[in-house]
Design an enzyme around this catalytic site. Structure first.
Site, PDB file in Angstrom:
ATOM      1  N   CYS A 196      -4.551   0.255  10.282  1.00 53.26           N
ATOM      2  CA  CYS A 196      -4.754  -0.743   9.217  1.00 53.26           C
ATOM      3  C   CYS A 196      -4.661  -2.190   9.734  1.00 53.26           C
ATOM      4  O   CYS A 196      -3.706  -2.555  10.410  1.00 53.26           O
ATOM      5  CB  CYS A 196      -3.720  -0.550   8.110  1.00 53.26           C
ATOM      6  SG  CYS A 196      -4.001  -1.686   6.737  1.00 53.26           S
ATOM      7  N   CYS A 226      -2.227   4.243   7.013  1.00 56.71           N
ATOM      8  CA  CYS A 226      -3.285   4.370   8.029  1.00 56.71           C
ATOM      9  C   CYS A 226      -2.835   3.649   9.311  1.00 56.71           C
ATOM     10  O   CYS A 226      -2.507   2.451   9.262  1.00 56.71           O
ATOM     11  CB  CYS A 226      -4.592   3.767   7.532  1.00 56.71           C
ATOM     12  SG  CYS A 226      -5.070   4.397   5.909  1.00 56.71           S
ATOM     13  N   CYS A 235       0.830  -1.202   0.000  1.00 57.23           N
ATOM     14  CA  CYS A 235       0.000   0.000   0.000  1.00 57.23           C
ATOM     15  C   CYS A 235       0.868   1.257   0.000  1.00 57.23           C
ATOM     16  O   CYS A 235       1.995   1.247   0.485  1.00 57.23           O
ATOM     17  CB  CYS A 235      -0.911   0.001   1.231  1.00 57.23           C
ATOM     18  SG  CYS A 235      -2.124   1.317   1.155  1.00 57.23           S
TER      19      CYS A 235
HETATM   20  C1  LIG Z   1      -7.642  -3.051   4.477  1.00 52.22           C
HETATM   21  S1  LIG Z   1      -8.436  -1.879   3.443  1.00 52.22           S
HETATM   22  C2  LIG Z   1      -7.844  -2.290   1.847  1.00 52.22           C
HETATM   23  C3  LIG Z   1      -8.381  -1.434   0.729  1.00 52.22           C
HETATM   24  C4  LIG Z   1      -7.872  -0.015   0.618  1.00 52.22           C
HETATM   25  N1  LIG Z   1      -6.496   0.096   0.838  1.00 52.22           N
HETATM   26  C5  LIG Z   1      -8.658   0.911   1.511  1.00 52.22           C
HETATM   27  O1  LIG Z   1      -8.124   1.385   2.494  1.00 52.22           O
HETATM   28  O2  LIG Z   1      -9.829   1.122   1.197  1.00 52.22           O
HETATM   29  C6  LIG Z   1     -10.127  -2.463   3.379  1.00 52.22           C
HETATM   30  C7  LIG Z   1     -11.095  -1.719   4.292  1.00 52.22           C
HETATM   31  O3  LIG Z   1     -10.778  -2.030   5.628  1.00 52.22           O
HETATM   32  C8  LIG Z   1     -10.873  -0.853   6.400  1.00 52.22           C
HETATM   33  N2  LIG Z   1     -10.044  -1.009   7.598  1.00 52.22           N
HETATM   34  C9  LIG Z   1      -8.695  -0.997   7.670  1.00 52.22           C
HETATM   35  N3  LIG Z   1      -8.284  -1.159   8.941  1.00 52.22           N
HETATM   36  C10 LIG Z   1      -9.396  -1.288   9.703  1.00 52.22           C
HETATM   37  C11 LIG Z   1      -9.625  -1.486  11.100  1.00 52.22           C
HETATM   38  N4  LIG Z   1      -8.627  -1.592  11.966  1.00 52.22           N
HETATM   39  N5  LIG Z   1     -10.895  -1.586  11.524  1.00 52.22           N
HETATM   40  C12 LIG Z   1     -11.949  -1.500  10.650  1.00 52.22           C
HETATM   41  N6  LIG Z   1     -11.796  -1.324   9.332  1.00 52.22           N
HETATM   42  C13 LIG Z   1     -10.527  -1.208   8.853  1.00 52.22           C
HETATM   43  C14 LIG Z   1     -10.361   0.221   5.446  1.00 52.22           C
HETATM   44  O4  LIG Z   1     -10.729   1.521   5.839  1.00 52.22           O
HETATM   45  C15 LIG Z   1     -11.026  -0.211   4.161  1.00 52.22           C
HETATM   46  O5  LIG Z   1     -12.309   0.343   4.039  1.00 52.22           O
HETATM   47  S1  SF4 Z   2      -6.414   0.843   5.300  1.00 58.98           S
HETATM   48 FE1  SF4 Z   2      -4.442  -0.174   5.043  1.00 58.98          FE
HETATM   49  S2  SF4 Z   2      -4.478  -0.922   2.994  1.00 58.98           S
HETATM   50 FE2  SF4 Z   2      -6.082   0.636   3.092  1.00 58.98          FE
HETATM   51  S3  SF4 Z   2      -5.107   2.564   2.550  1.00 58.98           S
HETATM   52 FE3  SF4 Z   2      -4.904   2.395   4.713  1.00 58.98          FE
HETATM   53  S4  SF4 Z   2      -2.881   1.470   5.002  1.00 58.98           S
HETATM   54 FE4  SF4 Z   2      -3.498   1.079   2.915  1.00 58.98          FE
END
Ligand SMILES: C[S@@+](CC[C@H](N)C(=O)[O-])C[C@H]1O[C@@H](n2cnc3c(N)ncnc32)[C@H](O)[C@@H]1O
Ligand code: SF4
Length: 349
Positions: free
Chosen positions: A78, A75, A71
């Site tokens: 994440c 975040c 990525c």
């Molecule tokens: C892992 S991300 C991957 C896709 C993309 N990078 C994104 O952020 O949309 C998939 C979804 O999981 C959410 N997400 C990530 N970490 C999270 C957490 N700790 N608790 C709940 N949702 C989470 C993100 O905001 C996103 O909507």
């Molecule tokens: S939630 Fe994780 S995978 Fe999605 S944009 Fe943020 S750092 Fe990247």
């Protein structure tokens, strides 16, 4: 040993009798209970597969394939981090998707990492195309941070995509920077608006995902969401996953982002006027998603970490899904099955 010497020793005679009785009993029970496998020959995993296959209950109706972990954002909360940089070759990924379709998959969601990063979105585009045109899946969707999406991608692959979800946790640029939902100084929100317009132009249903955490808990997003008018606004309570964003080996430490159930409820009440809001508490999230990782292994999140099954490419869907931890009832309870094909949506084009 001489037979006479056995008879001469009472201890040896007793032992002989015990052995004979043991033999008679074990051969009797092995005939009566022929279906009971010998203890040592069946592992707990094999037993789990047998039980699961007998129930034959789990259909992979809706699958989330996180084909990459890489990525360009950072975040802080994440829960699917860059623990490997592995991506399957395109043909292998297609083979796995075909196996899933043959097992009953109707909806695929591509996620990551950031799915538009690998081969500048072409890998993703080819999978989208394959799922719609070759496999004829009713619903093909993507969840993305939106930062790498270009209009060219819509021109090439937009026809085959039903839903695009873009993640946005705040309408305040500074908050996005603090969360790490940003690349450099580029505006995440301007990008979101640009994608909204493209979705309308190229006839793709537009969705928003937000993670509610300590940084955005007091925000009122209602006006911005109503203006963007997504088909769904998924609102997640920030979730901790051991080995991803919590614990020793994790690449993120998300404890400082976590909010209580009550705080989450207050956020939902503040936004109760937004009819497209779909809330997802930690409890709902843990076991109501079928998640495939970059090796096409199902990830079981029930124990608060992501325990992988074997790959569907090695053992098939039926065996691997026994280790997915998937709760079909919870999937239906959280509204997992909805109008997910753009052909069935009343979208304002
Ligand atoms: C892992 S991300 C991957 C896709 C993309 N990078 C994104 O952020 O949309 C998939 C979804 O999981 C959410 N997400 C990530 N970490 C999270 C957490 N700790 N608790 C709940 N949702 C989470 C993100 O905001 C996103 O909507
Ligand atoms: S939630 Fe994780 S995978 Fe999605 S944009 Fe943020 S750092 Fe990247």
């Amino acid at each position: 040993m001489q037979f006479s010497s056995v008879l001469a020793s009472p201890m040896l005679l007793l032992q002989l009798c015990i052995n004979v009785l043991q033999h008679i009993f074990s051969s009797f029970f092995s005939k009566v209970c022929y279906w009971t496998p010998a203890k040592s020959s069946v592992s707990p995993d094999d037993r789990k597969v047998d039980e699961c296959k007998i129930k034959d209950a789990t259909t992979p109706t809706s699958v989330n394939y996180h084909f990459t972990r890489k990525c360009n954002y950072k975040c802080g909360f994440c829960f699917h981090t860059a623990k490997t940089s592995f991506v399957l070759p395109l043909d292998e990924a297609k083979r796995g998707l075909k196996l899933l379709k043959e097992s009953g998959m109707e909806k695929i969601n591509f996620s990551g990492g950031e799915p538009f990063l690998h081969e500048k979105g072409d890998f993703l585009g080819k999978l989208v195309q394959y799922c719609k045109q070759d496999l004829q899946l009713p619903s093909v969707s993507i969840v993305s941070n939106g930062s790498m999406i270009r209009e060219k991608w819509f021109q090439k692959y937009g026809d085959d995509l039903d839903i695009l979800a873009v993640s946005c946790d705040s309408f305040d640029e500074e908050t996005n920077q603090l969360i790490g939902r940003a690349q450099g100084k580029k505006s995440h929100i301007d990008n979101l608006h640009k994608i909204r317009i493209w979705c309308q132009q190229y006839k793709v249903a537009f969705k928003i995902n937000s993670v509610i955490n300590t940084f955005n808990i007091d925000e009122d997003m209602a006006e911005n969401i109503l203006q963007l008018n997504p088909v769904r606004w998924k609102v997640f309570q920030c979730l901790l996953i051991d080995g991803e964003n919590a614990g020793e080996d994790a690449l993120r430490e998300a404890e400082r982002f976590v909010i209580s159930e009550q705080m989450f409820q207050e956020f939902l009440e503040r936004h109760s006027s937004v009819s497209c809001l779909v809330p997802e508490s930690n409890e709902k999230m843990r076991n109501s998603y079928l998640i495939l990782d970059e090796y096409m292994r199902f990830l079981d999140c029930r124990e608060g970490r992501k325990d992988p099954s074997k790959s569907i490419l090695d053992v098939g869907v039926k065996e691997a899904i026994c280790f997915s931890g998937f709760d079909e009832k919870m999937f239906l309870k959280r509204g997992g099955k909805y109008v997910w094909s753009k052909a069935d949506m009343k979208l304002e084009w």
